[in-house]
Design a protein around this motif. Structure first.
Motif, PDB file in Angstrom:
ATOM      1  N   MET A  50       0.755  -1.238   0.075  1.00 33.91           N
ATOM      2  CA  MET A  50       0.045   0.071   0.054  1.00 33.91           C
ATOM      3  C   MET A  50       0.916   1.204  -0.145  1.00 33.91           C
ATOM      4  O   MET A  50       1.872   1.283   0.784  1.00 33.91           O
ATOM      5  CB  MET A  50      -1.044   0.042   1.208  1.00 33.91           C
ATOM      6  CG  MET A  50      -1.704   1.322   1.434  1.00 33.91           C
ATOM      7  SD  MET A  50      -2.895   0.923   2.688  1.00 33.91           S
ATOM      8  CE  MET A  50      -3.766   2.531   2.669  1.00 33.91           C
ATOM      9  N   ASN A  51       0.458   2.124  -0.854  1.00 28.57           N
ATOM     10  CA  ASN A  51       1.184   3.429  -0.747  1.00 28.57           C
ATOM     11  C   ASN A  51       0.507   4.244   0.066  1.00 28.57           C
ATOM     12  O   ASN A  51      -0.508   4.854   0.052  1.00 28.57           O
ATOM     13  CB  ASN A  51       1.001   3.953  -2.259  1.00 28.57           C
ATOM     14  CG  ASN A  51       2.101   5.294  -2.765  1.00 28.57           C
ATOM     15  OD1 ASN A  51       2.771   5.457  -1.596  1.00 28.57           O
ATOM     16  ND2 ASN A  51       2.063   5.705  -3.740  1.00 28.57           N
ATOM     17  N   SER A  52       1.582   4.822   0.823  1.00 32.36           N
ATOM     18  CA  SER A  52       0.983   5.720   2.185  1.00 32.36           C
ATOM     19  C   SER A  52       1.379   7.347   1.843  1.00 32.36           C
ATOM     20  O   SER A  52       2.487   7.313   1.430  1.00 32.36           O
ATOM     21  CB  SER A  52       1.502   5.210   3.415  1.00 32.36           C
ATOM     22  OG  SER A  52       0.905   6.201   4.444  1.00 32.36           O
ATOM     23  N   PRO A  53       0.552   8.193   1.938  1.00 33.39           N
ATOM     24  CA  PRO A  53       1.054   9.644   1.983  1.00 33.39           C
ATOM     25  C   PRO A  53       2.089  10.178   3.190  1.00 33.39           C
ATOM     26  O   PRO A  53       2.784  11.012   2.990  1.00 33.39           O
ATOM     27  CB  PRO A  53       0.036  10.319   1.896  1.00 33.39           C
ATOM     28  CG  PRO A  53      -1.118   9.675   2.832  1.00 33.39           C
ATOM     29  CD  PRO A  53      -0.846   8.120   2.530  1.00 33.39           C
ATOM     30  N   TYR A  54       2.027   9.088   4.065  1.00 30.44           N
ATOM     31  CA  TYR A  54       2.906   9.425   5.123  1.00 30.44           C
ATOM     32  C   TYR A  54       4.562   9.177   5.070  1.00 30.44           C
ATOM     33  O   TYR A  54       4.754   7.871   4.536  1.00 30.44           O
ATOM     34  CB  TYR A  54       2.545   8.679   6.636  1.00 30.44           C
ATOM     35  CG  TYR A  54       1.089   8.946   6.948  1.00 30.44           C
ATOM     36  CD1 TYR A  54       0.438  10.339   6.781  1.00 30.44           C
ATOM     37  CD2 TYR A  54       0.150   8.179   6.938  1.00 30.44           C
ATOM     38  CE1 TYR A  54      -0.776  10.489   7.106  1.00 30.44           C
ATOM     39  CE2 TYR A  54      -1.149   8.235   7.382  1.00 30.44           C
ATOM     40  CZ  TYR A  54      -1.650   9.409   7.582  1.00 30.44           C
ATOM     41  OH  TYR A  54      -2.852   9.844   7.695  1.00 30.44           O
ATOM     42  N   SER A  55       5.081   9.779   5.488  1.00 28.18           N
ATOM     43  CA  SER A  55       6.748   9.438   5.310  1.00 28.18           C
ATOM     44  C   SER A  55       7.180   8.252   6.428  1.00 28.18           C
ATOM     45  O   SER A  55       6.428   8.129   7.315  1.00 28.18           O
ATOM     46  CB  SER A  55       7.641  10.618   5.693  1.00 28.18           C
ATOM     47  OG  SER A  55       7.367  10.989   7.132  1.00 28.18           O
ATOM     48  N   ILE A  56       8.259   7.543   6.074  1.00 25.45           N
ATOM     49  CA  ILE A  56       8.611   6.423   6.836  1.00 25.45           C
ATOM     50  C   ILE A  56       8.860   6.917   8.293  1.00 25.45           C
ATOM     51  O   ILE A  56       8.259   6.284   9.205  1.00 25.45           O
ATOM     52  CB  ILE A  56       9.707   5.725   6.202  1.00 25.45           C
ATOM     53  CG1 ILE A  56       9.632   5.218   4.891  1.00 25.45           C
ATOM     54  CG2 ILE A  56      10.197   4.667   7.350  1.00 25.45           C
ATOM     55  CD1 ILE A  56       8.607   4.037   4.881  1.00 25.45           C
ATOM     56  N   ALA A  57       9.522   8.073   8.358  1.00 27.37           N
ATOM     57  CA  ALA A  57       9.814   8.625   9.894  1.00 27.37           C
ATOM     58  C   ALA A  57       8.548   8.937  10.599  1.00 27.37           C
ATOM     59  O   ALA A  57       8.300   8.612  11.909  1.00 27.37           O
ATOM     60  CB  ALA A  57      10.768   9.989   9.563  1.00 27.37           C
ATOM     61  N   GLN A  58       7.359   9.364  10.091  1.00 26.25           N
ATOM     62  CA  GLN A  58       6.180   9.722  10.747  1.00 26.25           C
ATOM     63  C   GLN A  58       5.330   8.389  11.387  1.00 26.25           C
ATOM     64  O   GLN A  58       4.748   8.443  12.171  1.00 26.25           O
ATOM     65  CB  GLN A  58       5.160  10.631   9.687  1.00 26.25           C
ATOM     66  CG  GLN A  58       5.561  11.911   9.660  1.00 26.25           C
ATOM     67  CD  GLN A  58       4.704  12.806   8.682  1.00 26.25           C
ATOM     68  OE1 GLN A  58       4.105  12.251   7.776  1.00 26.25           O
ATOM     69  NE2 GLN A  58       4.349  13.961   9.212  1.00 26.25           N
TER      70      GLN A  58
END
Length: 158
Positions: free
Chosen positions: A1-9
């Motif tokens: 799944m492609n998430s709009p959140y960055s990995i850090a968040q």
């Protein structure tokens, strides 16, 4: 799944829980800035083109906003200038007319000749005066004085 959140968040909360740091989260809420259209809220994006466009639009709006009052002030200034010029021209014309009238009155001894002609025209001698003027006109045109008298007589009865 492609998430709009960055990995850090996404991983900050899980990582802090594993270290018993009490679920430490980023002060920026995850997500809301990822969905907006501007580049200024995204640290991973070059925001210079976005800011240039935004500032150019702001500059254009400011120029239009300030140009309208300037144009109105210029138009009012031109109208006042034209009004002053027209008023000045009218004043000069009235002064010129008054000056010429005073010169004419002075040349005619303050209108005494005009008053004398008026008294003659109101007197019983007015017919003779008109007849003499008509004779003078006829002589000046090289005609018989009798024709002038005839014209004066016709004008008296018409």
């Amino acid at each position: 799944m492609n998430s709009p959140y960055s990995i850090a968040q996404e991983t900050l909360g899980m990582s802090s829980m594993q270290r018993n740091l009490g679920g430490m989260n980023s002060p920026v809420r995850p997500g809301p800035n990822a969905y907006d259209q501007g580049g200024a809220s995204k640290p991973s994006v070059n925001t210079q083109p976005f800011n240039n466009q935004r500032l150019a639009e702001q500059n254009q709006l400011q120029n239009v906003g300030s140009a309208a009052p300037q144009a109105a002030a210029n138009a009012m200034g031109q109208a006042r200038n034209e009004l002053a010029q027209n008023s000045d021209a009218e004043t000069k014309a009235q002064l010129f007319a008054a000056e010429r009238m005073s010169e004419a009155l002075y040349a005619n001894q303050s209108g005494s000749a005009l008053m004398k002609i008026n008294s003659i025209m109101q007197s019983p001698e007015s017919n003779k005066f008109r007849h003499d003027i008509a004779n003078g006109k006829a002589i000046a045109m090289g005609m018989s004085p009798d024709l002038g008298g005839e014209v004066a007589t016709k004008s008296m009865y018409s």
